[in-house]
Write an enzyme that holds these catalytic residues in place. Sequence first.
Site, PDB file in Angstrom:
ATOM      1  N   SER A 145       0.822  -1.448  -0.157  1.00 21.69           N
ATOM      2  CA  SER A 145      -0.060   0.109  -0.140  1.00 21.69           C
ATOM      3  C   SER A 145       0.852   1.374  -0.076  1.00 21.69           C
ATOM      4  CB  SER A 145      -0.916   0.039   1.010  1.00 21.69           C
ATOM      5  OG  SER A 145      -0.245   0.129   2.310  1.00 21.69           O
ATOM      6  N   ASN A 146       1.937   1.373   0.777  1.00 21.19           N
ATOM      7  CA  ASN A 146       2.922   2.572   0.557  1.00 21.19           C
ATOM      8  C   ASN A 146       3.459   2.543  -0.673  1.00 21.19           C
ATOM      9  OD1 ASN A 146       3.313   3.854   3.473  1.00 21.19           O
ATOM     10  ND2 ASN A 146       3.272   1.654   3.931  1.00 21.19           N
ATOM     11  N   LEU A 169      11.209  -6.729   4.295  1.00 23.30           N
ATOM     12  CA  LEU A 169      11.627  -7.300   5.730  1.00 23.30           C
ATOM     13  C   LEU A 169      12.960  -7.839   5.990  1.00 23.30           C
ATOM     14  CD1 LEU A 169       8.157  -8.639   6.671  1.00 23.30           C
ATOM     15  CD2 LEU A 169       8.893  -6.290   7.212  1.00 23.30           C
ATOM     16  N   ASN A 185      13.873   4.055   4.952  1.00 25.63           N
ATOM     17  CA  ASN A 185      13.113   2.817   5.438  1.00 25.63           C
ATOM     18  C   ASN A 185      11.968   3.624   6.225  1.00 25.63           C
ATOM     19  OD1 ASN A 185      11.984   0.154   6.012  1.00 25.63           O
ATOM     20  ND2 ASN A 185      12.890   0.582   8.092  1.00 25.63           N
ATOM     21  N   HIS A 188       9.182   2.878   9.283  1.00 19.32           N
ATOM     22  CA  HIS A 188       9.007   1.839  10.472  1.00 19.32           C
ATOM     23  C   HIS A 188       7.799   2.082  10.999  1.00 19.32           C
ATOM     24  CE1 HIS A 188      10.054  -1.497  13.117  1.00 19.32           C
ATOM     25  NE2 HIS A 188       9.586  -0.397  14.208  1.00 19.32           N
ATOM     26  N   ASP A 203      16.480  -1.116  11.523  1.00 22.13           N
ATOM     27  CA  ASP A 203      15.922  -0.042  12.179  1.00 22.13           C
ATOM     28  C   ASP A 203      16.687   1.039  12.990  1.00 22.13           C
ATOM     29  OD1 ASP A 203      13.680  -1.251  11.195  1.00 22.13           O
ATOM     30  OD2 ASP A 203      13.104  -2.390  12.940  1.00 22.13           O
ATOM     31  N   GLU A 247       1.278   6.871   7.421  1.00 23.54           N
ATOM     32  CA  GLU A 247       2.471   6.542   6.556  1.00 23.54           C
ATOM     33  C   GLU A 247       1.996   6.820   5.090  1.00 23.54           C
ATOM     34  OE1 GLU A 247       4.529   2.274   8.281  1.00 23.54           O
ATOM     35  OE2 GLU A 247       2.882   2.223   6.920  1.00 23.54           O
TER      36      GLU A 247
HETATM   37  C1  GAR Z   1       4.235  -0.765   6.522  1.00 23.28           C
HETATM   38  O1  GAR Z   1       3.407  -0.328   7.834  1.00 23.28           O
HETATM   39  C2  GAR Z   1       5.721  -0.378   7.035  1.00 23.28           C
HETATM   40  O2  GAR Z   1       5.754   0.587   7.973  1.00 23.28           O
HETATM   41  C3  GAR Z   1       5.946  -1.833   7.775  1.00 23.28           C
HETATM   42  O3  GAR Z   1       5.345  -2.569   6.905  1.00 23.28           O
HETATM   43  C4  GAR Z   1       4.142  -2.098   6.497  1.00 23.28           C
HETATM   44  C5  GAR Z   1       4.241  -2.421   4.876  1.00 23.28           C
HETATM   45  O4  GAR Z   1       2.774  -2.145   4.509  1.00 23.28           O
HETATM   46  N1  GAR Z   1       7.344  -2.127   7.773  1.00 23.28           N
HETATM   47  C6  GAR Z   1       8.031  -2.635   8.886  1.00 23.28           C
HETATM   48  O5  GAR Z   1       7.260  -3.200   9.619  1.00 23.28           O
HETATM   49  C7  GAR Z   1       9.478  -2.704   8.734  1.00 23.28           C
HETATM   50  N2  GAR Z   1      10.348  -2.952   9.907  1.00 23.28           N
HETATM   51  P1  GAR Z   1       2.450  -2.013   3.002  1.00 23.28           P
HETATM   52  O6  GAR Z   1       2.896  -3.223   2.156  1.00 23.28           O
HETATM   53  O7  GAR Z   1       0.919  -2.018   2.743  1.00 23.28           O
HETATM   54  O8  GAR Z   1       2.992  -0.710   2.250  1.00 23.28           O
END
Ligand code: GAR
Length: 294
Positions: free
Chosen positions: A117-118, A189, A206, A208, A249, A278
Amino acid sequence: MFNRLQQKWKVNGLQVALILCTFAIGGSLTGYVGRKLMNLFDIGPEWLWIVVYILLVTLLWPLAVLLVSIPFGQFRFFVSYLKKMGKRMGIISREEPGAGSQGPVKQIAIFASGAGSNAQKIIDHFRENERVKIALIVCNKPEAGVLKIAENEGIPALLIEKEQFFRGNAYVPALKEKNINLIVLAGFLWKIPVALIQAYPGKIVNIHPALLPKYGGKGMYGQFVHAAVIAAGEKESGITIHYVDEHYDHGDIIFQAICPVFSGDTPELLAKRIHELEHKHFPVVVEELLLRGV
Ligand code: GAR
């Protein structure tokens, strides 16, 4: 107020303090130099003196803050701040970042392992921007939703495998071949290997889903983070956008935004609130970084 400035300027707490010092000292310097210069000339009526003084400090102020920003390490911030002001006042034309003849198109690689989604928000944000291109989606999971996004958007995708990433060339040649300028980790990840960090120093960021340095590190991702935040009884959580170094992180924080944690929150409810933060901030922060020449 500090938090609001952090969000407005997309910087961390220390930077807010340094920027405020620059404003204060730059302003005083402007007044001091302005008066010294005015004393050199004999300007008749008081109203004319005031008009000339205002014009003079208007010209001197940007130079003073730029000068003072150097020892405070905030030169880049003030260049982009003054550009923005110039655009608002109509002195500088309102082009897209880097438009016209201002250098080559910036190429972004988004690394993601999840739903994406990001990644989608970043793609949407730059869709109409001719100077920024999402050139590659890098993913380590064949079933990840982000690959579907890449397909729908017509963006090349690179499915990576562990051995080559950690013990091989870390895919540096593939990234260099696409002239990637900035690597954006959006829910990726795996730890980033040193070879990749060295190939892109200060050019990997990144996101977080918590307020680092709390709730970061190995195994702290997605719902695990939110579950830990709730279990600890935190009243606030948020997001952190940071440079990537060789630890999980850990690199310098670029931006944080905060949201409340309510009693009765589940990890899912908190995740939804965090995702909203985000989606709102990540694309804008990425654009700010490109504007600052990252
Ligand atoms: C996001 O919330 C991001 O902050 C997190 O994974 C999600 C991905 O969401 N990242 C971490 O936890 C990294 N340590 P998305 O696939 O919908 O963008």
